[in-house]
Scaffold this motif. Structure first.
Motif, PDB file in Angstrom:
ATOM      1  N   ASP A  77       0.802  -1.221   0.000  1.00  0.00           N
ATOM      2  CA  ASP A  77       0.000   0.000   0.000  1.00  0.00           C
ATOM      3  C   ASP A  77       0.837   1.274   0.000  1.00  0.00           C
ATOM      4  N   CYS A  78       2.146   1.164   0.190  1.00  0.00           N
ATOM      5  CA  CYS A  78       3.005   2.357   0.163  1.00  0.00           C
ATOM      6  C   CYS A  78       2.933   2.993  -1.227  1.00  0.00           C
ATOM      7  N   ARG A  79       2.597   4.295  -1.262  1.00  0.00           N
ATOM      8  CA  ARG A  79       2.376   4.962  -2.537  1.00  0.00           C
ATOM      9  C   ARG A  79       3.635   5.568  -3.137  1.00  0.00           C
ATOM     10  N   ASN A  80       4.674   5.672  -2.345  1.00  0.00           N
ATOM     11  CA  ASN A  80       5.937   6.207  -2.863  1.00  0.00           C
ATOM     12  C   ASN A  80       7.063   5.833  -1.903  1.00  0.00           C
ATOM     13  N   GLY A  81       8.284   6.252  -2.250  1.00  0.00           N
ATOM     14  CA  GLY A  81       9.434   5.897  -1.446  1.00  0.00           C
ATOM     15  C   GLY A  81       9.411   6.488  -0.048  1.00  0.00           C
ATOM     16  N   THR A  82       8.855   7.689   0.101  1.00  0.00           N
ATOM     17  CA  THR A  82       8.795   8.301   1.426  1.00  0.00           C
ATOM     18  C   THR A  82       7.896   7.491   2.355  1.00  0.00           C
ATOM     19  N   GLU A  83       6.745   7.071   1.864  1.00  0.00           N
ATOM     20  CA  GLU A  83       5.867   6.239   2.686  1.00  0.00           C
ATOM     21  C   GLU A  83       6.545   4.908   3.018  1.00  0.00           C
ATOM     22  N   ARG A  84       7.313   4.363   2.075  1.00  0.00           N
ATOM     23  CA  ARG A  84       8.005   3.105   2.335  1.00  0.00           C
ATOM     24  C   ARG A  84       9.097   3.296   3.396  1.00  0.00           C
ATOM     25  N   ALA A 201       9.779  12.666  13.120  1.00  0.00           N
ATOM     26  CA  ALA A 201       8.402  13.113  13.373  1.00  0.00           C
ATOM     27  C   ALA A 201       7.706  13.497  12.073  1.00  0.00           C
ATOM     28  N   ALA A 202       8.406  14.227  11.202  1.00  0.00           N
ATOM     29  CA  ALA A 202       7.809  14.615   9.920  1.00  0.00           C
ATOM     30  C   ALA A 202       7.588  13.404   9.044  1.00  0.00           C
ATOM     31  N   LEU A 203       8.535  12.467   9.047  1.00  0.00           N
ATOM     32  CA  LEU A 203       8.400  11.253   8.243  1.00  0.00           C
ATOM     33  C   LEU A 203       7.211  10.418   8.712  1.00  0.00           C
ATOM     34  N   ALA A 204       7.034  10.299  10.017  1.00  0.00           N
ATOM     35  CA  ALA A 204       5.922   9.505  10.549  1.00  0.00           C
ATOM     36  C   ALA A 204       4.571  10.136  10.222  1.00  0.00           C
ATOM     37  N   ALA A 205       4.540  11.470  10.145  1.00  0.00           N
ATOM     38  CA  ALA A 205       3.276  12.153   9.853  1.00  0.00           C
ATOM     39  C   ALA A 205       2.894  12.041   8.379  1.00  0.00           C
ATOM     40  N   TYR A 206       3.870  11.924   7.527  1.00  0.00           N
ATOM     41  CA  TYR A 206       3.659  12.003   6.074  1.00  0.00           C
ATOM     42  C   TYR A 206       2.598  11.039   5.528  1.00  0.00           C
ATOM     43  N   PRO A 207       2.612   9.746   5.856  1.00  0.00           N
ATOM     44  CA  PRO A 207       1.619   8.838   5.266  1.00  0.00           C
ATOM     45  C   PRO A 207       0.181   9.191   5.612  1.00  0.00           C
ATOM     46  N   GLY A 208      -0.027   9.937   6.703  1.00  0.00           N
ATOM     47  CA  GLY A 208      -1.379  10.307   7.112  1.00  0.00           C
ATOM     48  C   GLY A 208      -1.937  11.515   6.393  1.00  0.00           C
ATOM     49  N   TRP A 209      -1.108  12.223   5.649  1.00  0.00           N
ATOM     50  CA  TRP A 209      -1.582  13.375   4.896  1.00  0.00           C
ATOM     51  C   TRP A 209      -2.169  12.942   3.558  1.00  0.00           C
ATOM     52  N   GLN A 210      -3.199  13.642   3.138  1.00  0.00           N
ATOM     53  CA  GLN A 210      -3.790  13.375   1.822  1.00  0.00           C
ATOM     54  C   GLN A 210      -2.859  13.857   0.719  1.00  0.00           C
ATOM     55  N   ILE A 211      -2.910  13.190  -0.418  1.00  0.00           N
ATOM     56  CA  ILE A 211      -2.164  13.656  -1.586  1.00  0.00           C
ATOM     57  C   ILE A 211      -2.820  14.938  -2.074  1.00  0.00           C
ATOM     58  N   GLY A 212      -2.043  16.009  -2.135  1.00  0.00           N
ATOM     59  CA  GLY A 212      -2.569  17.300  -2.555  1.00  0.00           C
ATOM     60  C   GLY A 212      -2.574  17.458  -4.066  1.00  0.00           C
ATOM     61  N   PRO A 213      -3.180  18.532  -4.564  1.00  0.00           N
ATOM     62  CA  PRO A 213      -3.285  18.725  -6.019  1.00  0.00           C
ATOM     63  C   PRO A 213      -1.936  18.874  -6.706  1.00  0.00           C
ATOM     64  N   LEU A 214      -0.962  19.507  -6.066  1.00  0.00           N
ATOM     65  CA  LEU A 214       0.342  19.686  -6.714  1.00  0.00           C
ATOM     66  C   LEU A 214       1.086  18.361  -6.810  1.00  0.00           C
ATOM     67  N   GLU A 215       1.060  17.583  -5.737  1.00  0.00           N
ATOM     68  CA  GLU A 215       1.689  16.259  -5.790  1.00  0.00           C
ATOM     69  C   GLU A 215       1.030  15.396  -6.851  1.00  0.00           C
ATOM     70  N   ALA A 216      -0.294  15.460  -6.939  1.00  0.00           N
ATOM     71  CA  ALA A 216      -1.010  14.655  -7.934  1.00  0.00           C
ATOM     72  C   ALA A 216      -0.650  15.076  -9.354  1.00  0.00           C
ATOM     73  N   LEU A 217      -0.524  16.376  -9.586  1.00  0.00           N
ATOM     74  CA  LEU A 217      -0.210  16.863 -10.931  1.00  0.00           C
ATOM     75  C   LEU A 217       1.228  16.531 -11.340  1.00  0.00           C
ATOM     76  N   GLU A 218       2.166  16.770 -10.442  1.00  0.00           N
ATOM     77  CA  GLU A 218       3.579  16.601 -10.778  1.00  0.00           C
ATOM     78  C   GLU A 218       4.077  15.171 -10.562  1.00  0.00           C
ATOM     79  N   GLY A 219       3.407  14.436  -9.681  1.00  0.00           N
ATOM     80  CA  GLY A 219       3.905  13.108  -9.345  1.00  0.00           C
ATOM     81  C   GLY A 219       5.187  13.165  -8.536  1.00  0.00           C
ATOM     82  N   GLU A 221       6.720  13.309  -4.746  1.00  0.00           N
ATOM     83  CA  GLU A 221       6.332  13.036  -3.364  1.00  0.00           C
ATOM     84  C   GLU A 221       6.710  14.153  -2.405  1.00  0.00           C
ATOM     85  N   GLN A 222       7.802  14.884  -2.676  1.00  0.00           N
ATOM     86  CA  GLN A 222       8.254  15.925  -1.747  1.00  0.00           C
ATOM     87  C   GLN A 222       7.287  17.099  -1.677  1.00  0.00           C
ATOM     88  N   LEU A 223       6.428  17.251  -2.693  1.00  0.00           N
ATOM     89  CA  LEU A 223       5.469  18.353  -2.669  1.00  0.00           C
ATOM     90  C   LEU A 223       4.445  18.191  -1.550  1.00  0.00           C
TER      91      LEU A 223
END
Length: 266
Positions: A77-84, A201-219, A221-223
């Protein structure tokens, strides 16, 4: 300060299925897989306390263990390398001060890129994630523009403000320059190197955030960090004569092999 390097790798890449197991032939004529070369790049980093490959695929696990890597199995279910990376850090029980994501498609990453990145994040308590950027010469900028003209997803570029704070990352070539540059002339364009260092702390929070419009458009993950108001530090690194490129598409294989041959990399 304890440092964990995670090399995330998945088999089911949309653009290039099976990419981690693609073989790259070095200057010595020996072929080694992309994931092995990326792991070797991670192992060359000074100051790392632990290096693991994180994957959800048994083929990658078996291959990585075969060349001596420590492997952490993560969810499909990991959507990108950061979530992994976030899941791998959790599986290992946490406890590291900095987690580095050296992606499994970046075998040409010099060790000093990662070392400078860790040093930059360590020295900036206000930053929650750091990533390297490399100023482009005219030839590199032209290569990025040529990829875009031909509809290829090439390198990513970054723009940042005071103190190296990231403003935006794009697969387009930004900022707009309005003129041509000589091949060896330095430009205002910075190539984003796909390596990240996170505070836990930031890494642990990341998977709980929704994918935003900029991340979706550019593909990119850092966005997601920028879209959630987090401070991203861009650390300028030096090439020191080394060429750098990530393997994004099948046609990048001969490009990387030519770079390795030119640099005498085995």
């Amino acid at each position: 300060m304890s440092v964990l390097i995670v090399v995330p790798a998945r088999y089911a890449s949309t653009r290039y299925p099976g990419k981690p197991l693609v073989a790259l032939t070095g200057a010595d004529g020996v072929a080694r897989t992309l994931i092995r070369r990326s792991w070797e790049a991670a192992m060359a980093v000074r100051g790392a306390d632990r290096v693991v490959v994180a994957t959800d695929d048994d083929r990658i696990r078996e291959h990585a263990m075969g060349f001596g890597a420590e492997v952490v199995m993560t969810s499909e279910d990991c959507r990108n390398g950061t979530e992994r990376c976030a899941e791998a850090h959790e599986v290992l029980g946490g406890g590291f001060d900095i987690v580095v994501n050296l992606q499994g498609d970046a075998p040409l990453t010099p060790a000093w890129f990662v070392e400078d990145l860790v040093a930059g994040l360590s020295a900036d308590p206000g930053a929650e994630i750091a990533t390297p950027v490399l100023r482009c010469e005219g030839a590199m900028r032209d290569s990025l523009l040529e990829d875009r003209r031909n509809g290829r997803v090439g390198g990513t570029t970054a723009v940042f403000g005071a103190g190296g704070r990231g403003l935006y990352f794009s697969k387009e070539v930004i900022p707009y320059c309005g003129r041509d540059y000589a091949p060896d002339e330095m430009t205002p364009v910075f190539h984003h190197v796909g390596v990240y260092a996170y505070r836990p702390a930031a890494l642990a929070a990341y998977p709980g955030w929704q994918i935003g419009p900029l991340e979706a458009l550019e593909g990119l993950e850092q966005l997601r960090f920028l879209e959630n108001g987090r401070n991203v530090l861009c650390v300028e690194v030096e090439a020191r004569g080394r060429q750098f490129w990530e393997l994004n598409n099948p046609e990048d294989v001969p490009r990387l092999e030519a770079m390795m041959a030119g640099m005498g990399m085995a």
